[in-house]
Design an enzyme around this catalytic site. Structure first.
Site, mmCIF file in Angstrom:
data_model
loop_
_atom_site.group_PDB
_atom_site.id
_atom_site.type_symbol
_atom_site.label_atom_id
_atom_site.label_comp_id
_atom_site.label_asym_id
_atom_site.label_seq_id
_atom_site.Cartn_x
_atom_site.Cartn_y
_atom_site.Cartn_z
ATOM 1 N N GLY A 57 -8.111 2.634 5.050
ATOM 2 C CA GLY A 57 -7.176 1.967 4.138
ATOM 3 C C GLY A 57 -7.133 2.681 2.793
ATOM 4 N N GLN A 96 -4.419 0.241 -3.279
ATOM 5 C CA GLN A 96 -4.692 0.288 -4.727
ATOM 6 C C GLN A 96 -6.090 0.843 -5.020
ATOM 7 O OE1 GLN A 96 -5.424 -3.338 -6.814
ATOM 8 N NE2 GLN A 96 -4.746 -2.548 -8.781
ATOM 9 N N ASP A 134 -5.461 6.296 6.599
ATOM 10 C CA ASP A 134 -4.567 5.165 6.356
ATOM 11 C C ASP A 134 -3.586 5.072 7.523
ATOM 12 O OD1 ASP A 134 -3.955 3.355 3.746
ATOM 13 O OD2 ASP A 134 -2.100 3.694 4.844
ATOM 14 N N ARG A 165 -0.446 4.968 7.139
ATOM 15 C CA ARG A 165 0.737 5.763 6.786
ATOM 16 C C ARG A 165 0.325 7.118 6.240
ATOM 17 N NH1 ARG A 165 2.460 0.471 5.102
ATOM 18 N NH2 ARG A 165 0.844 0.657 3.540
ATOM 19 N N TYR A 202 -6.594 -15.444 3.032
ATOM 20 C CA TYR A 202 -7.297 -14.289 2.445
ATOM 21 C C TYR A 202 -8.743 -14.676 2.122
ATOM 22 C CZ TYR A 202 -8.258 -10.710 -1.172
ATOM 23 O OH TYR A 202 -8.790 -9.700 -1.928
ATOM 24 N N LYS A 262 -12.371 -13.504 3.634
ATOM 25 C CA LYS A 262 -13.420 -12.923 2.787
ATOM 26 C C LYS A 262 -14.753 -13.632 3.012
ATOM 27 C CE LYS A 262 -11.263 -9.544 0.718
ATOM 28 N NZ LYS A 262 -11.455 -8.209 1.311
HETATM 29 N N1 SER Z 1 -6.436 -9.232 -6.288
HETATM 30 C C1 SER Z 1 -6.568 -10.080 -5.138
HETATM 31 C C2 SER Z 1 -5.399 -10.966 -4.975
HETATM 32 O O1 SER Z 1 -4.828 -11.341 -5.969
HETATM 33 C C3 SER Z 1 -7.798 -10.927 -5.254
HETATM 34 O O2 SER Z 1 -8.895 -10.257 -4.815
HETATM 35 O O3 SER Z 1 -5.087 -11.327 -3.894
#
Ligand code: SER
Length: 318
Positions: free
Chosen positions: A8, A12, A34, A36, A140, A144
């Site tokens: 990945g 960012q 990655d 791409r 998300y 985690k």
């Molecule tokens: N920067 C991430 C988000 O906003 C949080 O870890 O999803």
């Protein structure tokens, strides 16, 4: 760490971590991958297309390149994850599961970032402790927390050297984040330079932890190079550098650009997510166990961001 695989790498964090690691460990020793094509990542070291959810492909890359450390940076972020939770789970957990299994089979260390998104509305809001209630309300965050538990399991059950930090919102001027709740704190700088005005999707009084990318890159390497006998925790350490609201960052930019204006068009999904996360987290354990210390604050970061973005636009418009 001698031979490193970044999965990945086009995102960012990865786009800057690749360069950072290559400076320290040598270009040829850091394999960036990655989904791409990422032409910039092939300039100073090896780059390969790799689907992190393809277990055999990940194993092949680790074996062919004689990898001893993996950075798994694959994730759909918090806001975009809510649009398709099944997809977010499949990608975020698929990539981690493969990285853990390959790390076990090929005896690699493994770094996977966790996030402030692992906390939820029932966690203490201020100075959120290292070890506390974690009941996130986003897919998300669910990924985690699961990832933290699974990574600790691989460490205790199989001895895999898994390590992780709970990153706050990361602010950088090389690659834009995408689909995150903290993205506003990057976009505001770009808009300040580009148009002199910004419409903020986060309510004005919501505090979230943030960190400038140079500190984040250093955190990755310092944790991975830390003496394992000192680590009481592994997955995952609270780390932070600053905590602010949209109003605070706006005021900081306005000090340097008096004509800059900001209004609000609050996004209900981002509002709910941002309000469910801590105001500020306590990173004492990271400081004590591996010497973590941030170097950038809101003021120094703002100077640096504005300068870099100004230069970027100036060279693009030549
Ligand atoms: N920067 C991430 C988000 O906003 C949080 O870890 O999803």
């Amino acid at each position: 760490m001698k031979r490193i695989l970044i999965v990945g790498a086009g995102g960012q964090i990865g786009s800057e971590l690749t360069t950072y690691l290559r400076k320290t460990y040598g270009g040829a020793n850091v394999v960036a991958t990655d989904m791409r094509e990422c032409p910039a990542l092939g300039e100073d070291g090896p780059f390969e297309i790799l689907n992190a959810c393809d277990a055999e492909a990940v194993a092949s890359a680790v074996s062919r390149h004689k990898i001893d450390a993996i950075f798994n940076l694959v994730a759909l972020l918090s806001a975009v994850g809510e649009q398709n939770p099944q997809k977010a789970w499949a990608i975020n957990m698929g990539a981690l599961n493969n990285a853990l299994e390959v790390a076990r089979q090929y005896n690699c260390a493994l770094f996977t970032p966790s996030s402030i998104g692992a906390f939820g509305p029932t966690s203490p809001k201020d100075k959120t402790p290292q070890d506390t209630i974690m009941q996130p309300t986003t897919i998300y965050g669910v990924c985690k927390v699961t990832g933290e538990l699974l990574s600790n399991y691989y460490y205790t059950r199989f001895g895999v050297d898994t390590r992780s930090v709970r990153f706050p919102g990361l602010i950088s001027n090389v690659t834009l984040p995408g689909g995150g709740t903290t993205d506003y704190a990057v976009e505001i700088y770009y808009e300040a330079i580009k148009s002199g005005k910004f419409t903020c999707p986060i309510p004005e009084n919501v505090y979230m932890d943030m960190m400038y990318m140079p500190d984040a890159l250093r955190a990755c390497v310092e944790l991975m190079e830390a003496d394992p006998s000192k680590l009481v925790h592994r997955n995952s350490f609270n780390v932070t550098a600053m905590s602010f609201t949209p109003e605070t960052i706006y005021a900081e930019i306005k000090k340097r650009m008096p004509d800059f204006t900001m209004d609000y068009n609050v996004d209900p999904v981002k509002k709910a997510i941002s309000e469910s996360w801590p105001n500020s987290i306590d990173d004492t354990c990271a400081r004590e166990e591996w010497g973590w210390k941030p170097e950038w604050d809101l003021s120094s970061m703002t100077d640096d961001m504005l300068e870099h973005i100004r230069r970027k636009f100036a060279s693009e418009n030549k």
